[in-house]
Motif scaffolding. Structure first.
Motif, PDB file in Angstrom:
ATOM      1  N   THR A   1       0.813  -1.238   0.179  1.00  0.00           N
ATOM      2  CA  THR A   1       0.054  -0.015  -0.125  1.00  0.00           C
ATOM      3  C   THR A   1       0.848   1.158   0.012  1.00  0.00           C
ATOM      4  O   THR A   1       0.483   2.379  -0.686  1.00  0.00           O
ATOM      5  CB  THR A   1      -0.970   0.195   1.196  1.00  0.00           C
ATOM      6  OG1 THR A   1      -1.894  -1.167   1.096  1.00  0.00           O
ATOM      7  CG2 THR A   1      -2.080   1.237   1.122  1.00  0.00           C
ATOM      8  N   ALA A   2       1.909   1.192   0.684  1.00  0.00           N
ATOM      9  CA  ALA A   2       2.856   2.361   0.654  1.00  0.00           C
ATOM     10  C   ALA A   2       3.508   2.769  -0.472  1.00  0.00           C
ATOM     11  O   ALA A   2       3.754   3.737  -1.012  1.00  0.00           O
ATOM     12  CB  ALA A   2       3.973   2.218   1.848  1.00  0.00           C
ATOM     13  N   VAL A   3       4.005   1.766  -1.128  1.00  0.00           N
ATOM     14  CA  VAL A   3       4.418   1.686  -2.642  1.00  0.00           C
ATOM     15  C   VAL A   3       3.484   2.377  -3.280  1.00  0.00           C
ATOM     16  O   VAL A   3       3.607   3.157  -4.254  1.00  0.00           O
ATOM     17  CB  VAL A   3       5.046   0.484  -3.203  1.00  0.00           C
ATOM     18  CG1 VAL A   3       5.548   0.563  -4.528  1.00  0.00           C
ATOM     19  CG2 VAL A   3       6.283   0.070  -2.147  1.00  0.00           C
ATOM     20  N   LEU A   4       2.366   1.732  -3.369  1.00  0.00           N
ATOM     21  CA  LEU A   4       0.926   2.241  -4.338  1.00  0.00           C
ATOM     22  C   LEU A   4       0.965   3.850  -4.124  1.00  0.00           C
ATOM     23  O   LEU A   4       0.544   4.359  -5.013  1.00  0.00           O
ATOM     24  CB  LEU A   4      -0.148   1.355  -4.206  1.00  0.00           C
ATOM     25  CG  LEU A   4       0.166  -0.073  -4.668  1.00  0.00           C
ATOM     26  CD1 LEU A   4      -1.265  -0.737  -4.509  1.00  0.00           C
ATOM     27  CD2 LEU A   4       0.481  -0.036  -6.367  1.00  0.00           C
ATOM     28  N   ASP A   5       0.560   4.018  -2.695  1.00  0.00           N
ATOM     29  CA  ASP A   5       0.329   5.506  -2.430  1.00  0.00           C
ATOM     30  C   ASP A   5       1.397   6.400  -3.147  1.00  0.00           C
ATOM     31  O   ASP A   5       1.056   7.764  -3.485  1.00  0.00           O
ATOM     32  CB  ASP A   5       0.358   5.523  -0.951  1.00  0.00           C
ATOM     33  CG  ASP A   5      -1.154   5.120  -0.335  1.00  0.00           C
ATOM     34  OD1 ASP A   5      -2.026   4.616  -1.158  1.00  0.00           O
ATOM     35  OD2 ASP A   5      -1.047   4.798   0.845  1.00  0.00           O
TER      36      ASP A   5
ATOM     37  N   LYS B   1       0.835   6.742  -6.812  1.00  0.00           N
ATOM     38  CA  LYS B   1      -0.636   7.485  -7.160  1.00  0.00           C
ATOM     39  C   LYS B   1      -0.136   9.123  -6.906  1.00  0.00           C
ATOM     40  O   LYS B   1      -0.630   9.756  -7.688  1.00  0.00           O
ATOM     41  CB  LYS B   1      -1.443   6.957  -6.192  1.00  0.00           C
ATOM     42  CG  LYS B   1      -1.992   5.583  -6.707  1.00  0.00           C
ATOM     43  CD  LYS B   1      -3.006   5.345  -5.506  1.00  0.00           C
ATOM     44  CE  LYS B   1      -3.801   3.794  -6.027  1.00  0.00           C
ATOM     45  NZ  LYS B   1      -4.902   3.554  -4.833  1.00  0.00           N
ATOM     46  N   ALA B   2       0.685   9.403  -5.820  1.00  0.00           N
ATOM     47  CA  ALA B   2       0.677  10.965  -5.706  1.00  0.00           C
ATOM     48  C   ALA B   2       1.603  11.468  -6.724  1.00  0.00           C
ATOM     49  O   ALA B   2       1.219  12.496  -7.186  1.00  0.00           O
ATOM     50  CB  ALA B   2       1.690  11.040  -4.281  1.00  0.00           C
ATOM     51  N   GLU B   3       2.574  10.687  -7.036  1.00  0.00           N
ATOM     52  CA  GLU B   3       3.415  11.215  -8.515  1.00  0.00           C
ATOM     53  C   GLU B   3       2.632  11.234  -9.659  1.00  0.00           C
ATOM     54  O   GLU B   3       2.862  12.334 -10.259  1.00  0.00           O
ATOM     55  CB  GLU B   3       4.454  10.222  -8.693  1.00  0.00           C
ATOM     56  CG  GLU B   3       5.672  10.359  -7.495  1.00  0.00           C
ATOM     57  CD  GLU B   3       6.685   9.223  -7.398  1.00  0.00           C
ATOM     58  OE1 GLU B   3       6.565   8.330  -8.521  1.00  0.00           O
ATOM     59  OE2 GLU B   3       7.742   9.299  -6.903  1.00  0.00           O
ATOM     60  N   ASN B   4       1.706  10.217  -9.716  1.00  0.00           N
ATOM     61  CA  ASN B   4       1.074  10.376 -11.142  1.00  0.00           C
ATOM     62  C   ASN B   4       0.025  11.438 -11.145  1.00  0.00           C
ATOM     63  O   ASN B   4      -0.271  12.008 -11.929  1.00  0.00           O
ATOM     64  CB  ASN B   4       0.208   9.010 -11.126  1.00  0.00           C
ATOM     65  CG  ASN B   4       1.025   7.886 -11.786  1.00  0.00           C
ATOM     66  OD1 ASN B   4       2.093   8.280 -12.250  1.00  0.00           O
ATOM     67  ND2 ASN B   4       0.692   6.650 -11.533  1.00  0.00           N
ATOM     68  N   GLU B   5      -0.577  11.766  -9.807  1.00  0.00           N
ATOM     69  CA  GLU B   5      -1.854  12.784  -9.830  1.00  0.00           C
ATOM     70  C   GLU B   5      -1.072  14.125 -10.222  1.00  0.00           C
ATOM     71  O   GLU B   5      -1.739  14.932 -10.848  1.00  0.00           O
ATOM     72  CB  GLU B   5      -2.298  12.931  -8.460  1.00  0.00           C
ATOM     73  CG  GLU B   5      -3.196  11.586  -7.839  1.00  0.00           C
ATOM     74  CD  GLU B   5      -4.338  11.709  -8.961  1.00  0.00           C
ATOM     75  OE1 GLU B   5      -5.047  12.710  -9.178  1.00  0.00           O
ATOM     76  OE2 GLU B   5      -4.785  10.609  -9.602  1.00  0.00           O
TER      77      GLU B   5
ATOM     78  N   ASN C   1      -2.796  15.676 -13.613  1.00  0.00           N
ATOM     79  CA  ASN C   1      -3.848  16.822 -13.270  1.00  0.00           C
ATOM     80  C   ASN C   1      -3.056  18.166 -13.855  1.00  0.00           C
ATOM     81  O   ASN C   1      -3.681  19.276 -13.902  1.00  0.00           O
ATOM     82  CB  ASN C   1      -3.993  17.366 -11.765  1.00  0.00           C
ATOM     83  CG  ASN C   1      -4.846  16.175 -11.199  1.00  0.00           C
ATOM     84  OD1 ASN C   1      -5.576  15.433 -11.901  1.00  0.00           O
ATOM     85  ND2 ASN C   1      -4.628  15.728 -10.106  1.00  0.00           N
ATOM     86  N   ARG C   2      -2.197  17.949 -14.499  1.00  0.00           N
ATOM     87  CA  ARG C   2      -1.458  19.249 -15.159  1.00  0.00           C
ATOM     88  C   ARG C   2      -2.452  19.662 -16.351  1.00  0.00           C
ATOM     89  O   ARG C   2      -2.558  19.111 -17.287  1.00  0.00           O
ATOM     90  CB  ARG C   2       0.142  18.901 -15.825  1.00  0.00           C
ATOM     91  CG  ARG C   2       0.601  20.194 -16.399  1.00  0.00           C
ATOM     92  CD  ARG C   2       2.163  19.787 -16.760  1.00  0.00           C
ATOM     93  NE  ARG C   2       2.223  18.610 -17.576  1.00  0.00           N
ATOM     94  CZ  ARG C   2       2.425  18.860 -19.007  1.00  0.00           C
ATOM     95  NH1 ARG C   2       2.220  19.888 -19.622  1.00  0.00           N
ATOM     96  NH2 ARG C   2       2.641  17.873 -19.675  1.00  0.00           N
ATOM     97  N   VAL C   3      -2.851  21.043 -16.320  1.00  0.00           N
ATOM     98  CA  VAL C   3      -3.637  21.705 -17.003  1.00  0.00           C
ATOM     99  C   VAL C   3      -2.780  22.092 -18.661  1.00  0.00           C
ATOM    100  O   VAL C   3      -1.752  22.684 -18.593  1.00  0.00           O
ATOM    101  CB  VAL C   3      -4.438  22.876 -16.660  1.00  0.00           C
ATOM    102  CG1 VAL C   3      -5.223  23.594 -18.063  1.00  0.00           C
ATOM    103  CG2 VAL C   3      -5.224  22.282 -15.423  1.00  0.00           C
ATOM    104  N   ILE C   4      -3.315  21.554 -19.949  1.00  0.00           N
ATOM    105  CA  ILE C   4      -2.556  21.899 -21.010  1.00  0.00           C
ATOM    106  C   ILE C   4      -3.392  22.360 -21.846  1.00  0.00           C
ATOM    107  O   ILE C   4      -3.200  22.727 -22.832  1.00  0.00           O
ATOM    108  CB  ILE C   4      -2.431  20.495 -21.564  1.00  0.00           C
ATOM    109  CG1 ILE C   4      -3.427  19.447 -21.764  1.00  0.00           C
ATOM    110  CG2 ILE C   4      -1.109  19.761 -20.836  1.00  0.00           C
ATOM    111  CD1 ILE C   4      -3.989  19.361 -23.018  1.00  0.00           C
ATOM    112  N   GLY C   5      -4.752  22.835 -21.661  1.00  0.00           N
ATOM    113  CA  GLY C   5      -5.592  23.579 -22.500  1.00  0.00           C
ATOM    114  C   GLY C   5      -7.083  23.733 -22.057  1.00  0.00           C
ATOM    115  O   GLY C   5      -7.519  22.956 -21.010  1.00  0.00           O
ATOM    116  N   THR C   6      -7.916  24.120 -22.805  1.00  0.00           N
ATOM    117  CA  THR C   6      -9.088  23.926 -22.821  1.00  0.00           C
ATOM    118  C   THR C   6      -9.918  23.477 -24.063  1.00  0.00           C
ATOM    119  O   THR C   6      -9.346  23.838 -25.038  1.00  0.00           O
ATOM    120  CB  THR C   6     -10.010  25.394 -22.152  1.00  0.00           C
ATOM    121  OG1 THR C   6      -9.366  26.107 -23.453  1.00  0.00           O
ATOM    122  CG2 THR C   6      -9.417  25.841 -20.875  1.00  0.00           C
ATOM    123  N   SER C   7     -11.231  23.055 -23.877  1.00  0.00           N
ATOM    124  CA  SER C   7     -12.012  22.730 -25.069  1.00  0.00           C
ATOM    125  C   SER C   7     -13.350  23.341 -24.859  1.00  0.00           C
ATOM    126  O   SER C   7     -13.983  23.036 -23.724  1.00  0.00           O
ATOM    127  CB  SER C   7     -12.191  21.419 -25.277  1.00  0.00           C
ATOM    128  OG  SER C   7     -13.037  20.736 -26.190  1.00  0.00           O
TER     129      SER C   7
END
Length: 361
Positions: free
Chosen positions: A79-83, A86-90, A94-100
């Motif tokens: 669980t610690a490894v997965l957390d 997940k935090a790195e991935n988030e 979640n980086r905004v690259i534009g709008t539609s």
């Protein structure tokens, strides 16, 4: 294939637990555990070795329902490894690259039975990055829609999760039309399957239906196979059958069995990953997305409504930019000029002014 003891399969969305005989007469085990994590397969391999060194494997598979699996106690170290992951991935996703300004349609069925605005955006992204004349994207390469509003890196990864990259090849106008004919046949079969409501009715090559960019295609699905493409225009001009055009596609489609014209052509350029090119397109701003999303690249019509291209010999001087020695057919303007000439004879100088005015119209 010999020498493999266990095959773990996926993508077919089936439950499979089967021993099969390999070419050398030994046994191997094949397993697939359904789809979407509705169940999880746990496999125990019990291996024994004979005195002569031969290994025998017995297989025991247990299928665990997803809901039941939620009751399994969590392992703290896992669980610690997965957390951490997940935090790195988030942060990245979640980086905004534009709008539609609009929802971009990547629904599985929709992209297999017709052109969608997301197909436009993807192919335009390939054109922007490569400078190619034409771009194609196979429907199976589009895996999600993008909601209107803020677009994140995660949204783009959902659309294009495979890590494919874009390549360019040279194809003649005839080859491009042949590819479009194949795509329209696939589309027709997909429409039948969609209308039937039966999942098994979808053809195996449904994902090979093409989203197109850089050209406007007019087609009549009522025509026989090979005659459905009525017109293919690039920048307002019909494709030349013998001229070569630069075509941009992802590297998976570049080797597709459905399109030997493409698979047999040599690569002339290699570019970044599909998702990176899509990100670059969104970074242009929402106006570029709107312009792309509203295009009509595939236009269904009837054979009768598509007029053949006007022969060079009868084009007017204004249309062609050059004079022609071939006489133009009579028009109403010719009759009008004749009338002004009669007035000239009857009324002298005033008639000459009328004649000049008639010629300048």
């Amino acid at each position: 294939m010999d020498g493999v003891d266990l095959w773990l399969c996926g993508h077919e969305h089936i439950e499979l637990s089967e021993s099969v005989t390999t070419p050398d007469g030994s046994k191997t085990y094949v397993s697939e555990s359904g789809h979407y994590l509705n169940s999880v397969g746990l496999i125990d391999l019990n291996c024994t070795m004979d005195e002569d060194g031969s290994v025998h494997v017995d297989y025991e598979k247990t299928s665990v329902d997803y809901e039941e699996a939620q009751n399994y106690p969590k392992d703290a170290s896992v669980t610690a490894v997965l957390d951490t992951i997940k935090a790195e991935n988030e942060t990245a996703l979640n980086r905004v690259i534009g709008t539609s300004p609009v929802e971009l349609d990547g629904v599985w069925e929709h992209i297999r039975i017709g052109q969608t605005n997301l197909g436009n955006v993807i192919t335009d992204a390939y054109l922007l990055a490569t400078g190619a004349d034409i771009a194609f994207e196979n429907a199976g390469g589009i895996r999600a829609s993008i909601a209107a509003g803020t677009v994140t890196y995660g949204d783009v990864i959902n659309v294009s999760p495979y890590g494919n990259y874009v390549v360019t090849k040279k194809l003649t106008g005839t080859q491009i039309k042949e590819m479009l004919e194949t795509s329209l046949t696939i589309q027709k079969n997909c429409i039948v399957a969609n209308d039937s409501g039966e999942w098994d009715a979808w053809p195996n090559d449904s994902g090979s239906y093409l989203q197109v960019g850089g050209i406007i295609v007019r087609f009549d699905p009522a025509q026989p196979a090979g005659e459905r493409v009525l017109s293919v225009q690039k920048d307002g001009q019909e494709l030349n059958d013998t001229k070569e055009y630069t075509v941009a596609v992802n590297n998976y489609l570049a080797g597709s069995d459905s399109y030997p014209q493409l698979a047999n052509a040599a690569e002339i350029g290699e570019y970044s990953c599909c998702e990176e090119l899509l990100i670059q397109f969104f970074e242009q701003g929402s106006d570029a997305v709107t312009a792309s999303a509203t295009k009509q690249n595939m236009i269904q019509t009837t054979k009768e409504t598509v007029k053949p291209e006007q022969p060079e010999a009868v084009k007017t001087e204004q249309e062609s930019g050059t004079k022609t020695s071939v006489k133009s057919p009579k028009t109403a303007d010719s009759n009008e000029l004749f009338c002004w000439m009669i007035l000239l004879l009857l009324s002298g100088g005033a008639g000459s002014i009328c004649l000049v005015q008639g010629n300048k119209r």
